[in-house]
Design a protein around this motif. Structure first.
Motif, PDB file in Angstrom:
ATOM      1  N   ASP A  72     123.426  53.010 -52.984  1.00 37.39           N
ATOM      2  CA  ASP A  72     123.566  53.456 -51.604  1.00 37.39           C
ATOM      3  C   ASP A  72     122.267  53.188 -50.858  1.00 37.39           C
ATOM      4  N   SER A  73     122.240  53.562 -49.583  1.00 37.88           N
ATOM      5  CA  SER A  73     121.113  53.205 -48.730  1.00 37.88           C
ATOM      6  C   SER A  73     119.810  53.886 -49.144  1.00 37.88           C
ATOM      7  N   THR A  74     119.891  54.903 -50.001  1.00 37.53           N
ATOM      8  CA  THR A  74     118.656  55.541 -50.478  1.00 37.53           C
ATOM      9  C   THR A  74     118.219  54.960 -51.813  1.00 37.53           C
ATOM     10  N   GLY A  75     118.995  53.989 -52.304  1.00 35.85           N
ATOM     11  CA  GLY A  75     118.652  53.377 -53.579  1.00 35.85           C
ATOM     12  C   GLY A  75     119.329  54.030 -54.775  1.00 35.85           C
ATOM     13  N   THR A  76     120.104  55.070 -54.535  1.00 36.45           N
ATOM     14  CA  THR A  76     120.803  55.743 -55.623  1.00 36.45           C
ATOM     15  C   THR A  76     121.989  54.903 -56.078  1.00 36.45           C
ATOM     16  N   PRO A  77     122.087  54.611 -57.371  1.00 38.43           N
ATOM     17  CA  PRO A  77     123.235  53.820 -57.846  1.00 38.43           C
ATOM     18  C   PRO A  77     124.488  54.681 -57.960  1.00 38.43           C
ATOM     19  N   HIS A  78     125.621  54.075 -57.639  1.00 35.60           N
ATOM     20  CA  HIS A  78     126.911  54.737 -57.785  1.00 35.60           C
ATOM     21  C   HIS A  78     127.859  53.772 -58.463  1.00 35.60           C
ATOM     22  N   THR A  79     128.808  54.319 -59.207  1.00 31.11           N
ATOM     23  CA  THR A  79     129.935  53.523 -59.669  1.00 31.11           C
ATOM     24  C   THR A  79     131.187  54.152 -59.093  1.00 31.11           C
ATOM     25  N   LEU A  80     132.259  53.381 -59.045  1.00 31.24           N
ATOM     26  CA  LEU A  80     133.520  53.926 -58.538  1.00 31.24           C
ATOM     27  C   LEU A  80     133.911  55.134 -59.392  1.00 31.24           C
ATOM     28  N   SER A  81     133.738  55.008 -60.701  1.00 33.29           N
ATOM     29  CA  SER A  81     134.074  56.119 -61.595  1.00 33.29           C
ATOM     30  C   SER A  81     133.292  57.375 -61.246  1.00 33.29           C
ATOM     31  N   SER A  82     132.005  57.216 -60.963  1.00 29.89           N
ATOM     32  CA  SER A  82     131.187  58.394 -60.665  1.00 29.89           C
ATOM     33  C   SER A  82     131.610  59.031 -59.336  1.00 29.89           C
ATOM     34  N   LEU A  83     132.028  58.190 -58.388  1.00 29.17           N
ATOM     35  CA  LEU A  83     132.455  58.714 -57.089  1.00 29.17           C
ATOM     36  C   LEU A  83     133.796  59.429 -57.198  1.00 29.17           C
ATOM     37  N   LEU A  84     134.573  59.136 -58.246  1.00 34.62           N
ATOM     38  CA  LEU A  84     135.900  59.724 -58.428  1.00 34.62           C
ATOM     39  C   LEU A  84     135.891  60.933 -59.363  1.00 34.62           C
ATOM     40  N   THR A  85     134.706  61.384 -59.758  1.00 36.71           N
ATOM     41  CA  THR A  85     134.615  62.472 -60.737  1.00 36.71           C
ATOM     42  C   THR A  85     135.299  63.739 -60.261  1.00 36.71           C
ATOM     43  N   ASP A  86     135.071  64.093 -59.005  1.00 40.03           N
ATOM     44  CA  ASP A  86     135.553  65.392 -58.524  1.00 40.03           C
ATOM     45  C   ASP A  86     136.908  65.347 -57.855  1.00 40.03           C
ATOM     46  N   GLY A  87     137.360  64.178 -57.499  1.00 41.44           N
ATOM     47  CA  GLY A  87     138.633  64.126 -56.787  1.00 41.44           C
ATOM     48  C   GLY A  87     138.825  62.756 -56.175  1.00 41.44           C
ATOM     49  N   PRO A  88     139.855  62.623 -55.334  1.00 41.33           N
ATOM     50  CA  PRO A  88     140.092  61.325 -54.695  1.00 41.33           C
ATOM     51  C   PRO A  88     138.907  60.917 -53.814  1.00 41.33           C
ATOM     52  N   LEU A  89     138.827  59.630 -53.554  1.00 46.17           N
ATOM     53  CA  LEU A  89     137.705  59.075 -52.807  1.00 46.17           C
ATOM     54  C   LEU A  89     138.181  58.322 -51.584  1.00 46.17           C
ATOM     55  N   ASP A 128     148.067  62.417 -65.688  1.00 45.51           N
ATOM     56  CA  ASP A 128     148.220  61.446 -64.602  1.00 45.51           C
ATOM     57  C   ASP A 128     146.866  60.923 -64.153  1.00 45.51           C
ATOM     58  N   ASP A 129     145.892  61.858 -64.137  1.00 48.29           N
ATOM     59  CA  ASP A 129     144.602  61.494 -63.564  1.00 48.29           C
ATOM     60  C   ASP A 129     143.801  60.569 -64.452  1.00 48.29           C
ATOM     61  N   MET A 130     143.847  60.826 -65.740  1.00 48.15           N
ATOM     62  CA  MET A 130     142.959  60.065 -66.621  1.00 48.15           C
ATOM     63  C   MET A 130     143.567  58.712 -66.947  1.00 48.15           C
ATOM     64  N   PRO A 131     142.783  57.676 -66.807  1.00 45.39           N
ATOM     65  CA  PRO A 131     143.301  56.361 -67.197  1.00 45.39           C
ATOM     66  C   PRO A 131     143.511  56.316 -68.701  1.00 45.39           C
ATOM     67  N   SER A 132     144.463  55.526 -69.117  1.00 41.50           N
ATOM     68  CA  SER A 132     144.712  55.421 -70.551  1.00 41.50           C
ATOM     69  C   SER A 132     143.505  54.767 -71.215  1.00 41.50           C
ATOM     70  N   ASN A 133     143.408  54.927 -72.522  1.00 43.29           N
ATOM     71  CA  ASN A 133     142.267  54.347 -73.227  1.00 43.29           C
ATOM     72  C   ASN A 133     142.210  52.845 -73.035  1.00 43.29           C
ATOM     73  N   ALA A 134     143.382  52.240 -72.942  1.00 42.35           N
ATOM     74  CA  ALA A 134     143.401  50.783 -72.794  1.00 42.35           C
ATOM     75  C   ALA A 134     142.803  50.370 -71.462  1.00 42.35           C
ATOM     76  N   GLN A 135     142.968  51.231 -70.447  1.00 42.50           N
ATOM     77  CA  GLN A 135     142.503  50.844 -69.122  1.00 42.50           C
ATOM     78  C   GLN A 135     141.062  51.281 -68.875  1.00 42.50           C
ATOM     79  N   ARG A 136     140.597  52.237 -69.672  1.00 38.74           N
ATOM     80  CA  ARG A 136     139.271  52.774 -69.410  1.00 38.74           C
ATOM     81  C   ARG A 136     138.227  51.699 -69.652  1.00 38.74           C
ATOM     82  N   GLN A 137     137.391  51.460 -68.663  1.00 41.10           N
ATOM     83  CA  GLN A 137     136.378  50.430 -68.835  1.00 41.10           C
ATOM     84  C   GLN A 137     135.024  51.006 -68.467  1.00 41.10           C
ATOM     85  N   ARG A 138     134.049  50.710 -69.239  1.00 42.35           N
ATOM     86  CA  ARG A 138     132.717  51.230 -69.002  1.00 42.35           C
ATOM     87  C   ARG A 138     131.905  50.159 -68.291  1.00 42.35           C
ATOM     88  N   VAL A 139     131.377  50.514 -67.149  1.00 40.40           N
ATOM     89  CA  VAL A 139     130.597  49.538 -66.386  1.00 40.40           C
ATOM     90  C   VAL A 139     129.214  50.125 -66.186  1.00 40.40           C
TER      91      VAL A 139
END
Lengths: 46, 141
Positions: free
Chosen positions: A20-37, B111-122
């Motif tokens: 992000d603009s402050t240099g903090t890295p994000h992943t889509l997964s991390s942004l989705l931790t708490d709920g929809p994005l 529903d929320d959690m992706p299946s193991n097959a789809q889970r990808q670590r980036v």
């Protein structure tokens, strides 16, 4: 790389990693931790 | 974006996070963040990888900018709503609020959690790998 089409509703989004603009890295997964994005794409500024 | 800022608490109370995306430099975007007092981060897609992968690149302006759009993704990483702005159509934050209010936030964990097959670590892949991964993912759909 060619530009791809808009994704379809229901399709699985590939995870991505962006800083992000402050240099903090994000992943889509991390942004989705708490709920929809909500991702707001905007044109940007000069 | 000001609308999303003004309704931020409403979105949070519905369990939704918000992030903006632009191709601007971090310096430019951080100026925007501070100027508009945005309570959410601005992701810097400076290499245009994400906008390209999701068909949101407007190549005709400057060196390519994002097409204005609002996308809603569920915790399962699936696209739930895709609203792309046109010349005369703007996406209203209130509409996303309405959508979220009718959206089953507390879906079952299965529903929320992706299946193991789809889970990808980036872990901060190189941009080339990232682009290639996205390209491969979409050509397989």
């Amino acid at each position: 790389m060619n530009e791809l089409q808009n994704p379809q509703v229901g399709a699985l989004a590939e995870d991505f990693a962006l800083c992000d603009s402050t240099g903090t890295p994000h992943t889509l997964s991390s942004l989705l931790t708490d709920g929809p994005l909500l991702l707001i794409f905007y044109r940007g500024y000069w | 974006m000001a609308e999303f800022r003004d309704l931020f608490d409403d979105f949070r109370s519905l369990g939704a996070s918000i992030a903006a995306v632009a191709v601007d430099s971090p310096e430019q975007s951080d100026r925007v963040r501070r100027q508009y007092e945005l309570p959410f981060p601005i992701l810097c897609d400076t290499q245009r990888q994400l906008v390209r992968a999701w068909g949101l690149l407007n190549a005709k302006e400057r060196d390519g900018i994002a097409v204005p759009a609002v996308l809603l993704l569920g915790r399962d990483r699936r696209f739930r709503s895709i609203m792309i702005e046109g010349v005369a159509t703007r996406v209203r934050a209130a509409d996303l609020l309405t959508l979220l209010r009718s959206y089953p936030i507390s879906a079952s964990s299965a529903d929320d959690m992706p299946s193991n097959a789809q889970r990808q670590r980036v872990i901060f892949p190189s941009l080339v790998d990232f682009g290639r991964a996205i390209w491969n993912s979409f050509t397989k759909l």
